[in-house]
Write an enzyme that holds these catalytic residues in place. Structure first.
Site, PDB file in Angstrom:
ATOM      1  N   TRP A 565     134.184 -16.933 -36.549  1.00 55.72           N
ATOM      2  CA  TRP A 565     133.641 -18.217 -36.976  1.00 55.72           C
ATOM      3  C   TRP A 565     132.675 -18.070 -38.146  1.00 55.72           C
ATOM      4  CZ3 TRP A 565     133.093 -20.925 -31.505  1.00 55.72           C
ATOM      5  CH2 TRP A 565     134.365 -21.390 -31.135  1.00 55.72           C
ATOM      6  N   HIS A 699     136.361 -32.232 -22.224  1.00 54.97           N
ATOM      7  CA  HIS A 699     136.500 -32.856 -23.547  1.00 54.97           C
ATOM      8  C   HIS A 699     136.560 -34.367 -23.442  1.00 54.97           C
ATOM      9  CE1 HIS A 699     137.956 -28.744 -23.800  1.00 54.97           C
ATOM     10  NE2 HIS A 699     137.408 -28.743 -24.996  1.00 54.97           N
TER      11      HIS A 699
HETATM   12  N1  GLN Z   1     128.422 -20.970 -23.635  1.00 56.92           N
HETATM   13  C1  GLN Z   1     128.953 -21.923 -24.543  1.00 56.92           C
HETATM   14  C2  GLN Z   1     128.672 -23.336 -24.069  1.00 56.92           C
HETATM   15  O1  GLN Z   1     128.676 -23.574 -22.919  1.00 56.92           O
HETATM   16  C3  GLN Z   1     130.431 -21.751 -24.731  1.00 56.92           C
HETATM   17  C4  GLN Z   1     130.981 -22.741 -25.720  1.00 56.92           C
HETATM   18  C5  GLN Z   1     132.420 -22.541 -26.090  1.00 56.92           C
HETATM   19  O2  GLN Z   1     133.158 -21.893 -25.384  1.00 56.92           O
HETATM   20  N2  GLN Z   1     132.845 -23.094 -27.195  1.00 56.92           N
HETATM   21  O3  GLN Z   1     128.475 -24.226 -24.834  1.00 56.92           O
END
Ligand code: GLN
Ligand code: ZN
Length: 760
Positions: A565, A699
């Site tokens: 990223w 989501h």
């Molecule tokens: N530990 C992160 C969270 O809970 C993991 C986020 C992710 O997997 N994108 O936000």
């Protein structure tokens, strides 16, 4: 020598399109004003192209949300549930992109997936039986008209559309129809489109699908589609544009078809040069040579780029892929020193590079002396690459060089650790946990913003976060969750937060890149050798642990995700950078352990997404260093320290052994949206790591019922031994509100308890 690019960013250098769309969705901007903003953004792009004297001007690369979705709409592939809403054309489009909920109806969005090996997500078109394919090109034709109004002649227009093969391969067919059965209709719509485009223009069909491992079926469909399309090209020039790799599986077929031009990727296409040399390139076609990297943010090395320039009768210089994947321009970076910025080329700077390269190549081809301008450009470029850009960190380099096979092996072996940990933690069957973040409410974000603006002190900022942590721990205890988290209120982004505390990273002010639709990210830049400047999470985790007797998970981002990223370095291999990051995170792991944290989660959310497109590269190019890098992070902990990891996608069916090889003690991952499909794969592979396949989808704001979660858990138990199963949501809760989070987690814990009872 001519120049062009495949496509340009469209969200606006200051995310103008995002802002306008969000205002439009909220009802504070009219459709007309949204259209106006879009048109202005396109005109600004056109102006930039002309200023940089691009020979062929991309038109049709604009999108209100996503190019695949544009193509679906252009072909009339709009599922009934969206048509039924009776909305305007643009609103129907937005309904497909991100759902629709008001008196007109309530529909969820189409699915979204990662676009090849990038961080960009496309909308997955859905084809229902009975859909009549026909051309709806008004929007595209209007954009072409706009370009003509701006003074671009037909011959300079290059209209880009998603190629039909890529489109059909990525479309989800819900009924009996298949890519094959609809291919004739799709090709006729393409032919229809061509006939309506300005005579003399270029029509570019983007076919990144061709750089993958192709089946015979793919090749047959490719030939069938384009035989029909090329039959109808009358007076327009057809360009087959490929990117993200080479087309070794169909080079001969592609060059044999009567395309007027073929675009090849000389950056990511490892075999491109060999293909052109071995099989030649037809003299009657134009070779669009992608020699300027469309994905990185580094200046192009002119000598190297010119060295790969192929021998072909007719050449156009272009980028290796769309510039969608890089920020607009370095001109908006006011905080980075000139000495740093001179090494960067964002989208606009890449146009300048193409111009320089074309000039140099031209003069050389004519055997002429280089002009003063060309000499200066070349000298300046060579100076950038002479010597070293950054002084290395000796200590880090030594540490990486000193790694031995043992550094990557945690002891004792998994089975023994599992026993030790079961005794150590005495957790109930089906232990419950969450992925880390809790809702980032308005107050949490505003606290951060105030701190960044200097409106509150560090103490005030920390005090607020501590209070949030306290509430969060209290809530989890009340809910009866077994392994707790602190809630990640101090984090803006899971990579940026760590990058901020590591040496070797740089951050831009305006380096936005579209991730999907209206969402943009600002990836950090890995500038130098990476090392841990100071403890990062220790204080927070220790504080959180002090509030509870239950195990508190330390929460870290893994090295592969941090790399994936970010914009990586190119002066050292990715493997090397990743190992440096791994060593830095390893220090943090050991520090957490030393301070009494007994469970540590190292997120590798993005591990799956950078898997190379060709299977033959999976291991040698990626997994062979990515998986060990993860192991390096945790190989030094005590047997009783429990290491968790989390991955966002469950699409790892075909690399399941590699995931097990990460040698974590527990892995949680997204599973509910993919209908728990992964379970069968796990069972068949005899997966040994304990697993927490997400029991509900975070989501969506929807609250899952207890029964629903119970039945998901029971289904999981058919595949996963009860001693190995964890119960948790899909992913972090940061994007959720508190209103839905509390009932959802309540149902989750109740469901786990109910099933537990039947197992004891
Ligand atoms: N530990 C992160 C969270 O809970 C993991 C986020 C992710 O997997 N994108 O936000
Ligand atoms: Zn996740």
């Amino acid at each position: 020598m001519k120049t062009t690019i495949i496509a340009y960013p469209r969200i606006g250098a200051h995310r103008e399109l995002k802002r306008a769309e969000e205002a439009y969705f909220k009802g504070t901007l009219t459709q007309n004003d949204l259209l106006k903003t879009a048109s202005e953004l396109r005109k600004t792009n056109l102006k930039t192209f002309t200023e940089h004297r691009l020979s062929l001007i991309p038109v049709g690369d604009f999108s209100f949300y996503d190019g695949m979705l544009d193509t679906a709409c252009m072909l009339g592939i709009v599922p009934e549930r969206y048509r039924k809403l009776g909305l305007s054309e643009l609103d129907t489009y937005f309904a497909m992109a991100h759902g629709w909920q008001n008196e007109a109806g309530d529909v969820t969005a189409l699915a979204m997936k990662k676009w090849f090996n990038t961080n960009y997500h496309y909308i997955v078109p859905e084809f229902d039986d009975g859909t009549a394919i026909s051309l709806h090109a008004d929007r595209l034709l209007a954009e072409i008209e706009e370009a003509k109004q701006a003074g671009i002649e037909n011959e300079r227009i290059k209209v880009s559309v998603t190629g039909p093969l890529t489109f059909l391969r990525l479309t989800h067919f819900t009924g009996n129809e298949t890519a094959d059965t609809v291919s004739t209709a799709v090709a006729s719509a393409c032919a229809d489109l061509i006939s309506r485009l300005p005579e003399g223009c270029w029509v570019e069909f983007d076919e990144p699908w061709l750089v993958r491992d192709l089946t015979e079926d793919d090749i047959r469909l490719f030939r069938k589609l384009y035989t029909q399309i090329l039959d109808a090209k009358s007076g327009r020039r057809i360009l087959l544009q490929t990117y993200f790799g080479d087309i070794r599986d169909c080079y001969k077929e592609a060059t044999a078809l009567p395309f007027d031009g073929i675009g090849l990727d000389f950056v990511e296409g490892r075999e491109t040069t060999r293909l052109v040399r071995t099989y030649g390139f037809p003299d009657d076609k134009v070779l669009f040579a992608g020699i300027v990297n469309g994905k990185n943010i580094w200046k192009c090395n002119y000598d190297k780029a010119l060295a790969v320039l192929p021998k072909a009768a007719k050449l156009v210089l272009t980028t290796s892929c769309s510039l969608l994947h890089v920020p607009y321009t370095t001109a908006n970076e006011t905080r980075l020193p000139a000495d740093v910025l001179k090494h960067f080329a964002f989208a606009e700077q890449k146009l300048g590079e193409l111009q320089d390269l074309a000039e140099i190549a031209d003069e050389r081809a004519k055997g002429a002396e280089l002009s003063d301008h060309a000499v200066a450009a070349l000298d300046e470029n060579r100076a950038l690459f002479a010597g070293t850009r950054v002084t290395g960190n000796e200590q880090v380099r030594k540490a990486v060089a000193g790694l031995t096979p043992d550094s990557f092996v945690r002891k004792p072996a998994f089975a023994e650790r599992e026993k030790i940990q079961h005794k150590e933690f005495q957790l109930p069957l089906l232990p419950t946990t969450t992925i880390g973040s809790f809702p980032q409410t308005r107050e949490v974000r505003s606290n951060r913003l105030k701190f960044r603006r200097g409106e509150i002190t560090r103490e005030q900022y920390d005090a607020f976060n501590r209070e949030k942590i306290r509430e969060c721990v209290e809530l989890q205890e009340k809910l009866g969750i077994d392994v707790l988290v602190h809630g990640e209120f101090e984090r803006n982004d899971m990579v940026e937060y760590f990058g901020d505390h590591l040496d070797g990273f740089l951050f831009t002010e305006n380096g936005w890149v579209q991730s999907y639709g209206t969402r943009c990210v600002k990836p950090p830049i890995i500038w130098g050798d990476v090392s841990r400047r100071e403890p990062i999470t220790v204080e927070t985790s220790v504080y959180a642990q002090s509030l509870t007797k239950k195990p508190m998970k330390g929460m870290l981002t893994g090295p592969v995700t941090i790399l994936n990223w970010s914009f990586p370095r190119e002066d050292i291999p990715k493997k090397e950078s990743t190992l440096q990051i791994a060593l830095a995170i390893r220090e943090e792991v050991l520090d957490l352990e030393k301070h009494g944290i007994r469970v540590i989660q190292i997120d590798e959310a993005a591990l799956r997404e950078k898997l190379p497109l060709r299977k033959s590269d999976w291991h040698s190019d990626y997994l062979d260093w990515a998986i060990p890098a993860f192991r390096l992070v945790h190989s030094g902990v005590k047997p009783e320290t429990q290491i968790h990891t989390h991955m966002c996608y469950s699409e790892f069916g075909d690399i399941i052994r590699d995931i097990d090889d990460m040698d974590a003690d527990v892995i949680t991952f997204e599973a509910s949206r993919s209908n728990l499909e992964i379970l069968g794969d796990l069972a068949r592979a005899g997966f040994r790591t304990e697993v927490g396949p997400g029991v509900y989808d975070i989501h969506s704001p929807r609250v899952p019922s207890e029964e629903e979660i119970e039945s998901a858990i029971r289904k999981m138990l058919r595949y996963i031994p009860k001693e190995k199963l964890w119960v948790n949501p899909d992913c972090g809760l940061k994007t959720r509100g508190e209103t839905e989070t509390v009932p959802s987690l309540t149902h989750m814990v109740e469901a786990a308890k109910a099933v537990r009872k039947t197992l004891e």
